[in-house]
Design a protein around this motif. Structure first.
Motif, PDB file in Angstrom:
ATOM      1  N   HIS A 109       0.825  -1.205   0.000  1.00 54.77           N
ATOM      2  CA  HIS A 109       0.000   0.000   0.000  1.00 54.77           C
ATOM      3  C   HIS A 109       0.865   1.262   0.000  1.00 54.77           C
ATOM      4  O   HIS A 109       0.587   2.222  -0.737  1.00 54.77           O
ATOM      5  CB  HIS A 109      -0.925   0.009   1.213  1.00 54.77           C
ATOM      6  CG  HIS A 109      -1.762   1.249   1.323  1.00 54.77           C
ATOM      7  ND1 HIS A 109      -2.878   1.462   0.559  1.00 54.77           N
ATOM      8  CD2 HIS A 109      -1.607   2.360   2.095  1.00 54.77           C
ATOM      9  CE1 HIS A 109      -3.405   2.645   0.849  1.00 54.77           C
ATOM     10  NE2 HIS A 109      -2.655   3.212   1.780  1.00 54.77           N
ATOM     11  N   VAL A 110       1.911   1.264   0.806  1.00 52.20           N
ATOM     12  CA  VAL A 110       2.820   2.411   0.836  1.00 52.20           C
ATOM     13  C   VAL A 110       3.505   2.582  -0.518  1.00 52.20           C
ATOM     14  O   VAL A 110       3.615   3.688  -1.047  1.00 52.20           O
ATOM     15  CB  VAL A 110       3.863   2.251   1.956  1.00 52.20           C
ATOM     16  CG1 VAL A 110       4.932   3.334   1.869  1.00 52.20           C
ATOM     17  CG2 VAL A 110       3.189   2.317   3.320  1.00 52.20           C
ATOM     18  N   ASN A 113       1.429   4.213  -3.123  1.00 48.37           N
ATOM     19  CA  ASN A 113       1.052   5.601  -2.863  1.00 48.37           C
ATOM     20  C   ASN A 113       2.260   6.403  -2.409  1.00 48.37           C
ATOM     21  O   ASN A 113       2.454   6.610  -1.203  1.00 48.37           O
ATOM     22  CB  ASN A 113      -0.056   5.657  -1.812  1.00 48.37           C
ATOM     23  CG  ASN A 113      -1.312   4.940  -2.249  1.00 48.37           C
ATOM     24  OD1 ASN A 113      -2.142   5.495  -2.947  1.00 48.37           O
ATOM     25  ND2 ASN A 113      -1.462   3.684  -1.832  1.00 48.37           N
ATOM     26  N   SER A 116       3.011   8.414   1.055  1.00 47.08           N
ATOM     27  CA  SER A 116       2.224   7.931   2.183  1.00 47.08           C
ATOM     28  C   SER A 116       3.136   7.284   3.219  1.00 47.08           C
ATOM     29  O   SER A 116       4.241   6.843   2.921  1.00 47.08           O
ATOM     30  CB  SER A 116       1.164   6.929   1.714  1.00 47.08           C
ATOM     31  OG  SER A 116       1.782   5.769   1.177  1.00 47.08           O
ATOM     32  N   THR A 117       2.647   7.204   4.454  1.00 47.61           N
ATOM     33  CA  THR A 117       3.428   6.645   5.550  1.00 47.61           C
ATOM     34  C   THR A 117       2.571   5.690   6.367  1.00 47.61           C
ATOM     35  O   THR A 117       1.437   6.010   6.716  1.00 47.61           O
ATOM     36  CB  THR A 117       3.970   7.750   6.470  1.00 47.61           C
ATOM     37  OG1 THR A 117       4.814   8.629   5.718  1.00 47.61           O
ATOM     38  CG2 THR A 117       4.779   7.157   7.622  1.00 47.61           C
ATOM     39  N   THR A 122       7.902   5.334   4.627  1.00 50.69           N
ATOM     40  CA  THR A 122       7.391   6.239   3.604  1.00 50.69           C
ATOM     41  C   THR A 122       7.958   5.865   2.242  1.00 50.69           C
ATOM     42  O   THR A 122       9.139   5.578   2.112  1.00 50.69           O
ATOM     43  CB  THR A 122       7.774   7.696   3.918  1.00 50.69           C
ATOM     44  OG1 THR A 122       7.243   8.065   5.190  1.00 50.69           O
ATOM     45  CG2 THR A 122       7.229   8.645   2.866  1.00 50.69           C
TER      46      THR A 122
END
Length: 297
Positions: A109-110, A113, A116-117, A122
């Protein structure tokens, strides 16, 4: 740190040919603590640390022709993120969040994106790499929240471990779904198993071959390269009509197998093809790899 073409100590002066000054300021007293280094025509490196002085700078740099300081903008250098998976858990992102450890689903997921964190990690750019902590050698990540969708170029790399990491969909979903139209996906020392899809694709291959239910192990829709190194694609099943690729479906990209095995995968149903691998319009290159006991019925 700045790259400049003129003297930063006095603001004037001309450097030697092909010389650059790199400066580091002491936050306590930047006027007195400036570290200067430059390379002259002879290629020797000189280093000095002095209080700023126009007289000193002109004599040291060998020039009395003054020019104002000009800062040269350097190219953007964005570091790729390395995301470390720390456990073998799977669940929804909401349930996984906040435990201070990164799961594989969270890491993907990170990576999907940038910026994102999650749990302190990150993504800084595209083309991220996911690695695994040493304790996950020979571990099994059992998926309970559905397939892992990937929308950015990514490497999932367990080559630092003695034994592979298995991603097991437990016959509840597909394992990996790369849905971006470009970019590469690389897996190293990963076992993809237990993938399952069931549903009828369209019988009409024009304008595109429908692949919604194809590729139970890996569905790769990019025109890039799917690279598998020391990987196992094992016991994945695509069951329905017009399904393609029980183990792997690749639409327009290339599949590269290196020291890998594709075995005991099934594409079953009317007009189904490619028990192990189905490459729609791309190539399959296999180096020291095996494809065995795959079935299309």
């Amino acid at each position: 740190t700045l790259g400049v073409r003129n003297c930063v100590l006095c603001g004037f002066g001309r450097l030697h040919l092909d010389a650059y000054i790199l400066i580091q300021y002491n936050p306590v007293d930047s006027a007195k603590h400036i570290f200067m280094s430059f390379q002259d025509r002879c290629g020797s490196l000189r280093q000095q640390q002095r209080k700023p002085s126009r007289r000193y700078c002109n004599s040291f740099l060998g020039s009395n022709h003054a020019r104002r300081l000009r800062v040269e903008e350097l190219e953007d250098r964005r570091l790729l993120a390395v995301l470390i998976v720390q456990n073998d858990l799977d669940d929804s992102l909401v349930n996984l969040a906040g435990d201070g450890e990164l799961s594989l689903r969270e890491a993907i997921h990170v990576a999907n994106n940038p910026g994102s964190t999650i749990d302190g990690y990150t993504s800084n750019d595209d083309d991220d790499t996911i690695r695994f902590s040493a304790g996950l050698s020979n571990s099994v990540i059992g998926l309970v929240a559905g397939e892992l969708e990937i929308i950015e170029a990514l490497a999932i790399d367990a080559s630092n471990l003695r034994a592979n990491v298995s991603i097991d969909a437990q016959h509840g979903s597909r394992v990996l779904n790369y849905t971006a139209s470009s970019g590469d996906l690389t897996l190293k020392n990963i076992a993809v198993k237990g993938g399952y899809t069931s549903g009828d694709n369209s019988s009409d291959p024009i304008p595109i071959l429908e692949s919604t239910y194809s590729g139970a192990g890996i569905r790769f829709l990019s025109d890039g390269i799917l690279t598998l190194v020391d990987c196992k694609i094992h016991r994945n099943s695509a069951l329905a009509t017009y399904v393609y690729g029980g183990g792997i479906f690749a639409d327009s990209g290339t599949v590269a197998l290196i020291d890998s095995a594709v075995s005991e995968n099934i594409a079953s149903g009317s007009f189904s093809l490619g028990g192990g691998i189905f490459a729609n319009s791309g190539l399959v290159n296999a180096i020291n790899s095996t494809l065995n006991e795959n079935t299309s019925v």
